[in-house]
Design a protein around this motif. Structure first.
Motif: not given
Length: 414
Positions: A100, A253, A381, A385
């Motif tokens: 992450g 992200l 995830d 993350w």
């Protein structure tokens, strides 16, 4: 020697790294019962290749997601309460943290790759550096533990985590070799070689990840945690932190795609060989592509190549094709999609590293060919993350709540 260590001495155990999901699950089941007091008390000891009952050895299967972090956590928490297994659970989340963190600072990977190429050029031009480097990777430095670990790594594709830290520290501070060459040596020979965990661990040892905080390998610490197997001489007594003239900004992200109900070609990569778990329907066809050689400009170890190819072949059975592991994936994907009669290619989201780079290069070409590439992120995830923005502590304190979000038990059993 304690009773626990006596039992370890009697229970010889080696790793059998067969590249199949079945073998990963067997090892998980075998070790799950030891993830409480046993693991917490003995995990820092490197007892040698014949006595590995104190650590899980699950990382090669996790690296390729033949088994997943969530499966490991669920199995462990079915055997122990959270308090008992907390040390082991934290180790699983260290892997998550590194992935992450690098995903939100991809410039660290780009800089490492650039600096590695520069270091390789220096290696060609500097005979003194070349001689010291060759002594290190061939285990001829005269530092007993380091030389043993260099040979063990090449032969087996594995090193105990504590040995990795000692090795990196000796490489950087005692042998005074460029850290990028050491990180590359690991990435080329570790079965669990992972761009995030490997790069950031080397940076942590050198004082780049947590700026100014280094890890110094000490002879007494090595002797203690190898039970006197090694008594290294000539180690550095001080670790001056490495520095770099750049900052690495935090980036948002990515927003991954959602699974589609349309017919699709399933692309398997070495970053996630269980990608079918993410899909609502079965694929029309499957193809596997390896980015293994993108790990390094230098040759990969045979054990690494064999494991990656074996894992991919196993994941593609019974119906799937292993494509040529070329730099350009476009041709293979376009041909496979057309043969399958589909306009959609689906793959598990690949984190920062060689696989992501190949997908980034392929996507516009696929789009021009009338194909859509759907990269689907695992819920694990997506949930974890975002909490890897700074140090590990920020993620660690959220582990109980993250486990609840993942529907994993954290109840306090006696």
């Amino acid at each position: 020697m304690t009773e626990m260590f006596s039992e370890l001495d009697e229970a010889k155990e080696t790793f059998d790294f067969k590249p199949t999901r079945t073998n990963g699950l067997i090892r998980l089941k075998q070790f799950a019962g030891r993830t409480g007091r046993h693991y917490a008390s003995t995990r820092n000891y490197d007892f040698g290749t014949e006595r590995r009952s104190n650590v899980s050895g699950l990382s090669p299967w996790l690296r390729h997601r033949l088994i997943t972090e969530k499966e490991v956590l669920a199995t462990v928490l079915a055997s122990h309460n959270f308090n008992a297994a907390e040390k082991f659970v934290q180790e699983v989340f260290w892997r998550t943290y590194f992935k992450g963190w690098l995903e939100q600072r991809p410039s660290v990977w780009s800089l490492y790759q650039r600096d590695l190429l520069s270091a390789c050029e220096r290696l060609r031009d500097d005979e003194g550096l070349k001689a010291r480097f060759n002594d290190a990777v061939n285990g001829n430095t005269g530092i007993d533990c380091f030389d043993h670990w260099a040979r063990e790594l090449v032969a087996t594709g594995y090193l105990h985590n504590h040995a990795r830290m000692w090795f990196a520290s000796i490489w950087i501070f005692s042998l005074r070799l460029p850290w990028q060459l050491g990180a590359d040596f690991f990435l080329r020979h570790l079965l669990d070689g992972d761009p995030a965990s490997n790069t950031l661990s080397w940076r942590w040892v050198g004082g780049l990840h947590t700026k100014g905080k280094t890890y110094l390998a000490r002879p007494d610490n090595i002797a203690k945690y190898t039970e006197g197997r090694f008594q290294p001489k000539g180690l550095a007594k001080f670790a001056e932190p490495l520095t770099e003239p750049v900052d690495h900004p935090l980036v948002p992200l990515s927003s991954p795609h959602m699974p589609s109900d349309s017919p699709y070609l399933l692309l398997l990569t070495e970053d996630d060989l269980s990608a079918h778990q993410l899909m609502p329907t079965s694929p029309v066809a499957k193809i596997g592509l390896l980015a293994t050689h993108g790990r390094s400009p230098n040759p990969l170890g045979d054990v690494v190549q064999d494991f990656a190819k074996g894992a991919m072949s196993n994941a593609l059975e019974p119906h799937g094709k292993l494509g040529q592991s070329t730099e350009d994936w476009c041709g293979a994907l376009i041909e496979a999609a057309r043969n399958a009669g589909v306009a959609t290619i689906a793959a598990a989201y690949a984190p920062v590293g060689p696989t992501q780079s190949r997908l980034d290069r392929a996507e516009p070409v696929l789009r021009d060919a009338g194909l859509s590439l759907n990269r689907i992120m695992r819920p694990y995830d997506a949930i974890t993350w975002p909490h890897a923005k700074a140090g590990f502590f920020g993620l660690r304190k959220k582990i109980p709540s993250l486990l609840r979000q993942l529907n994993l038990a954290t109840q306090q059993r006696p």
